[in-house]
Design a protein around this motif. Structure first.
Motif, short mmCIF file in Angstrom:
data_model
loop_
_atom_site.label_atom_id
_atom_site.label_comp_id
_atom_site.label_asym_id
_atom_site.label_seq_id
_atom_site.Cartn_x
_atom_site.Cartn_y
_atom_site.Cartn_z
N GLU A 137 0.85 -1.19 0.00
CA GLU A 137 0.00 0.00 0.00
C GLU A 137 0.88 1.24 0.00
O GLU A 137 1.94 1.27 0.63
CB GLU A 137 -0.90 0.00 1.23
CG GLU A 137 -1.87 1.15 1.29
CD GLU A 137 -2.89 1.02 2.40
OE1 GLU A 137 -3.88 1.76 2.36
OE2 GLU A 137 -2.69 0.19 3.31
N VAL A 138 0.43 2.26 -0.72
CA VAL A 138 1.12 3.55 -0.76
C VAL A 138 0.26 4.55 0.00
O VAL A 138 -0.93 4.69 -0.26
CB VAL A 138 1.32 4.04 -2.21
CG1 VAL A 138 1.94 5.43 -2.22
CG2 VAL A 138 2.15 3.07 -3.02
N ASP A 139 0.87 5.26 0.94
CA ASP A 139 0.19 6.33 1.66
C ASP A 139 0.30 7.58 0.78
O ASP A 139 1.34 8.24 0.74
CB ASP A 139 0.85 6.56 3.02
CG ASP A 139 0.18 7.65 3.82
OD1 ASP A 139 -0.58 8.48 3.24
OD2 ASP A 139 0.42 7.70 5.05
N LYS A 140 -0.79 7.87 0.05
CA LYS A 140 -0.74 8.98 -0.90
C LYS A 140 -0.53 10.32 -0.21
O LYS A 140 0.00 11.25 -0.81
CB LYS A 140 -1.98 9.01 -1.77
CG LYS A 140 -3.24 9.43 -1.08
CD LYS A 140 -4.38 9.53 -2.06
CE LYS A 140 -5.62 10.04 -1.34
NZ LYS A 140 -6.70 10.26 -2.26
N ASN A 141 -0.92 10.44 1.06
CA ASN A 141 -0.72 11.69 1.78
C ASN A 141 0.74 11.88 2.18
O ASN A 141 1.22 13.00 2.27
CB ASN A 141 -1.62 11.75 3.01
CG ASN A 141 -3.08 11.80 2.62
OD1 ASN A 141 -3.46 12.49 1.69
ND2 ASN A 141 -3.90 11.04 3.32
N ALA A 142 1.45 10.78 2.39
CA ALA A 142 2.86 10.85 2.76
C ALA A 142 3.77 10.97 1.53
O ALA A 142 4.83 11.56 1.60
CB ALA A 142 3.26 9.63 3.58
N SER B 141 9.08 6.84 3.64
CA SER B 141 8.47 5.55 4.02
C SER B 141 6.97 5.52 3.73
O SER B 141 6.17 5.10 4.56
CB SER B 141 8.73 5.24 5.49
OG SER B 141 10.11 5.15 5.74
N ALA B 142 6.60 5.95 2.52
CA ALA B 142 5.19 6.00 2.14
C ALA B 142 4.64 4.65 1.68
O ALA B 142 3.43 4.51 1.51
CB ALA B 142 4.98 7.03 1.04
N ILE B 143 5.50 3.66 1.49
CA ILE B 143 5.05 2.35 1.02
C ILE B 143 5.11 1.36 2.18
O ILE B 143 6.16 1.18 2.80
CB ILE B 143 5.93 1.84 -0.14
CG1 ILE B 143 5.88 2.83 -1.31
CG2 ILE B 143 5.47 0.45 -0.58
CD1 ILE B 143 6.90 2.55 -2.39
#
Length: 90
Positions: free
Chosen positions: A23-28, A75-77
């Motif tokens: 998962e990718v944190d699109k906000n980060a 560390s967005a992933i």
């Protein structure tokens, strides 16, 4: 732009054939794109310069996907194993 794994959830989470999830944190995500350089079959930047997960992610092995996650400066992933335990970031 290549085909996104799930157009409704371009950032995931998606479950790989081995049961792991990505998962990718699109906000980060800041669009630095080292993930794209390390795993171009797995990630691409969208029009908003945010990493999205591609439908070709299965062409990359887990080491490549993990290295792409580790390359992200923010560390967005997130990668979880088949038990749902966070492997990265740890």
């Amino acid at each position: 732009m290549a085909n996104i794994h799930d157009v409704a959830k371009p950032h995931g989470p998606i479950t790989l054939s081995n049961g792991w999830t990505v998962e990718v944190d699109k906000n980060a995500c800041i669009g630095a794109a080292p993930c794209v350089g390390v795993a171009p079959n797995s990630f691409e930047l969208n029009d908003e310069a945010k990493a999205v997960i591609l439908d070709t992610i299965g062409q990359d092995d887990m080491d490549t996907i993990l290295n792409a996650a580790r390359s992200c400066p923010v560390s967005a992933i997130t990668v979880k194993n088949e038990k749902g335990e966070v492997v990265f970031p740890s």
